[in-house]
Design an enzyme around this catalytic site. Structure first.
Site, PDB file in Angstrom:
ATOM      1  N   GLU A  36      -6.485   6.689  -1.000  1.00 31.28           N
ATOM      2  CA  GLU A  36      -6.346   5.519  -0.123  1.00 31.28           C
ATOM      3  C   GLU A  36      -6.926   4.283  -0.796  1.00 31.28           C
ATOM      4  OE1 GLU A  36      -4.520   5.403   2.415  1.00 31.28           O
ATOM      5  OE2 GLU A  36      -4.195   7.561   2.593  1.00 31.28           O
TER       6      GLU A  36
ATOM      7  N   HIS B   1       0.795   4.278  -2.896  1.00 32.33           N
ATOM      8  CA  HIS B   1       1.028   5.727  -2.925  1.00 32.33           C
ATOM      9  C   HIS B   1       2.258   6.092  -3.749  1.00 32.33           C
ATOM     10  CE1 HIS B   1      -2.163   6.424  -0.162  1.00 32.33           C
ATOM     11  NE2 HIS B   1      -1.571   5.867   0.886  1.00 32.33           N
TER      12      HIS B   1
ATOM     13  N   HIS C 252       0.836  -1.204   0.000  1.00 33.56           N
ATOM     14  CA  HIS C 252       0.000   0.000   0.000  1.00 33.56           C
ATOM     15  C   HIS C 252       0.873   1.258   0.000  1.00 33.56           C
ATOM     16  CE1 HIS C 252      -3.549   2.409   1.665  1.00 33.56           C
ATOM     17  NE2 HIS C 252      -2.516   3.195   1.919  1.00 33.56           N
ATOM     18  N   GLU C 253       1.841   1.304   0.890  1.00 30.80           N
ATOM     19  CA  GLU C 253       2.636   2.512   1.036  1.00 30.80           C
ATOM     20  C   GLU C 253       3.660   2.688  -0.084  1.00 30.80           C
ATOM     21  OE1 GLU C 253       1.722   4.644   3.073  1.00 30.80           O
ATOM     22  OE2 GLU C 253       0.534   3.509   4.507  1.00 30.80           O
TER      23      GLU C 253
END
Length: 684
Positions: free
Chosen positions: A463, A409, A404-405
């Site tokens: 997100e 992103h 995810h990070e």
């Protein structure tokens, strides 16, 4: 110690950003603690408060301090004590300061007007203190000011807006001094006239005392920096806090990215924009943490694999950065994190121009990720899946946070006209949209950013995109190997889903589905809005799972035996997810959704992007989601954790100058009393 002090000095800033009464409630809690000298039982006895009501007050106080305000940091809804109003009045009665504070805020503590139970725009009757003393400021006025001042070069993260009685506006800038030198101000002018004739003026010195202290502590910390990059970073922090310059803060973020592999990791300032209803003003937060070297080695391997993983995402190279700049990705043990809520992972800076051209950092907060209460219930998971889920959920979540990070992103390119007539793509032969199969027709114009174009929806939308990236790449068993998982099928099978790595993947998809069900706690039917960006995103991913077809994901519901009860809903909900169809159906559904999310973001297609996201996050049909699922979720919800953080102090007599000497870590009991004591002893 100095950096931690700078972080905690912003705690009152957070309180002021939440509600007008939050800072007074904070002072009340600490004053009552001081008057009790920590002996709560004696205080309750002296003022004739029952043990039950004392426990209710202490629970409220701990929740308040854990969220740094009287609205949930994760959910943005107001919480009210279970004890009656008289309990607080009685507990405060023995101390003049506490008594005065209680008289000032007790009515606001118990105020339960429907609109004020949620954060949001003032014109909708909701609470926000990003627009103080401005009950009649409208969303359109806020957007007009942001658009106009953005064109003048003013960044909004450390600002608040106040509407004056004459109809003009003040932009309050957080700074330790009220009259910064002209060369240290981000805009040439201090005031402007809007097209409608109203004036907008800059006013420096919002949160002056707190920012001045934070600047001093950063200057002192710079004397003890580990290297020149860190020293320059801390100096830019101090400059930003003192003058209110967000250009200085952006310089600190570039240096933060450059400061690779520090033993102590920190990032402090106005970072995340989740709680501003306009989606552009940021809340103060202050990360101070120690690097977990063993876990960091795993994430380093994931960073190394990123160039091979990114092309597997469902968009072409024209929608990906021209060059992947490997970030620093570390696993941290949090020492302190004053904020309205501590996340499990972070990918910053949030400035797209820095991310695209300079880079970014990822951090995973290991001791937050692993924290669990004893015998914590796990609703909505089928009994047959519970053992597998329990055994693998931590590993699944670790991988999900990493993907995810870093690749969520950290992925993607914004197609931009970087300056008039200059583009970061071939304007003569524009990229072909993977949605329409036609040349793209939209892009970001000069001065436009992702958040300025997509506005309030941008945080949750991003997100969701990052979560979808994690769900998509979690299906790559080469990534599973990076985390040391065995991909060898059991019992002679040739299906990798039958391996330990397959079990972790199954736990990951179950976890996302469960989060999607539980997310309805954070949707307000009365306000018709979501109160938490991540949960809104997870609900939409659950809808993507449910729409995958062929029985991939089904919610089995049990009728309520007393259906006539108000808000009865379903008696129970069980997630049935076909493990064998994750790679064929689940990933396909996620990729289809992700392709649209990413393309609309990349091309600044706000019309199509908002339409898609609003449809996917709408809990429709209402009779099923709101009247059936949500009441069951509320009955079975698990209390969200709050974290008791340690403090540091300088041993007396160890150093003549502040910042010298032996630093001692002070830890507190993991209880409501320990939470209150920890804040009282910081003296913030």
């Amino acid at each position: 110690m100095l950096i931690q002090s700078a972080a905690f000095n912003g705690s009152r800033v957070i309180l002021r950003q939440v509600s007008p009464e939050s800072e007074t409630i904070y002072d009340l809690i600490l004053s009552v603690y001081s008057s009790s000298k920590g002996d709560w039982a004696k205080l309750a006895s002296d003022v004739s408060v029952s043990k039950e009501n004392l426990d209710h007050f202490l629970a409220y106080a701990a929740q308040f301090l854990g969220n740094l305000g009287n609205y949930k940091g994760f959910g943005d809804s107001k919480f009210i004590p279970r004890c009656p109003k008289d309990t607080i009045i009685a507990l405060a009665s023995g101390d003049e300061k506490a008594k005065a504070l209680s008289e000032k805020c007790v009515d606001a503590i118990y105020e339960a007007k429907p609109g004020l139970m949620h954060l949001g725009f003032p014109e909708e009757g909701h609470m926000t203190n990003y627009y103080p003393d401005s009950p009649d400021i409208s969303q359109s006025e806020i957007e007009e000011i942001d658009r106009f001042t953005g064109e003048k070069g003013l960044l909004p993260e450390n600002t608040r807006i106040k509407k004056l009685k004459d109809g003009n506006f003040e932009i309050l800038i957080a700074s330790g001094i009220t009259n910064p030198p002209p060369q240290q101000i981000d805009t040439k002018d201090h005031s402007w006239t809007l097209p409608n004739g109203r004036k907008v003026s800059l006013v420096f010195g919002d949160h002056q005392e707190e920012l001045a202290k934070a600047a001093i502590h950063m200057k002192l910390a710079a004397k003890h920096a580990a290297n020149d990059t860190e020293k320059a970073m801390l100096a830019e922090y101090a400059k930003s806090y003192s003058t209110g310059s967000l250009l200085a803060f952006k310089e600190s973020q570039k240096l933060w990215v450059d400061n690779v592999g520090p033993a102590v990791e920190t990032n402090i300032g106005f970072i995340e924009t989740y709680r501003d209803p306009a989606g552009v003003r940021a809340e103060w937060e202050g990360l101070v943490a120690i690097v977990n070297k063993e876990q960091t080695r795993k994430f380093k391997r994931l960073v190394d694999a990123a160039p091979e993983a990114l092309p597997k995402l469902p968009w072409g190279k024209n929608f990906e950065k021209d060059e992947f700049q490997p970030p620093d990705f570390t696993s941290l043990e949090v020492l302190s994190f004053p904020s309205s809520g501590i996340p499990v992972g972070i990918n910053i800076p949030n400035y797209d121009d820095i991310r695209q051209t300079h880079g970014f950092k990822n951090v995973s907060l290991a001791n937050i990720l692993s924290a669990k209460a004893p015998s914590e219930p796990i609703p909505f998971i089928a009994p047959a899946d519970l053992a597998l889920y329990t055994a693998n959920r931590d590993t699944a979540f670790e991988i999900q946070v990493g993907l995810h990070e870093l690749l969520g992103h950290g992925s993607g390119k914004l197609l931009q006209e970087t300056s008039p007539g200059n583009f970061n793509f071939d304007r003569a032969s524009p990229p072909i949209s993977p949605i329409t199969n036609k040349p793209v027709e939209t892009w970001y114009k000069p001065g436009e950013t992702w958040s300025s174009v997509f506005g309030a929806v941008s945080s949750s939308y991003e997100e969701c995109r990052a979560e979808c990236v994690a769900m998509s790449l979690a299906c790559d068993f080469d990534i599973a190997k990076i985390f040391g998982l065995d991909t060898t099928p059991r019992d002679g099978s040739d299906d990798a889903m039958d391996s330990p790595a397959g079990d972790v993947l199954y736990a990951s998809y179950l976890s996302m589905a469960r989060a999607g069900v539980a997310s309805l706690e954070f949707f307000s039917p009365e306000a018709g809005k979501w109160g938490q960006a991540h949960m809104q995103a997870r609900f939409s991913i659950l809808k993507a799972f449910l729409g995958a077809g062929d029985g991939f994901c089904v919610l089995e519901t049990t009728p309520n035996p007393n259906p006539s009860g108000a808000g009865a809903g379903f008696d129970d909900i069980t997630i049935k997810l076909d493990k064998a169809k994750i790679l064929t159906h689940g990933k396909k559904a996620v990729d289809a959704y992700l392709r649209k999310l990413h393309t609309y973001k990349s091309t600044a297609d706000v019309v199509a992007g908002k339409k898609l996201y609003e449809e996917m996050t709408a809990p429709e049909p209402r009779g099923y989601w709101i009247e059936g699922v949500r009441p069951c979720v509320l009955r079975r919800k698990v209390a969200r954790k709050v974290f008791v953080m340690g403090s540091t102090r300088l041993n007396e007599g160890k150093g003549k100058e502040e910042g010298d000497g032996e630093v001692e870590l002070v830890e507190y009991e993991a209880s409501v009393e320990g939470m209150i004591r920890s804040w009282a002893e910081r003296g913030i």
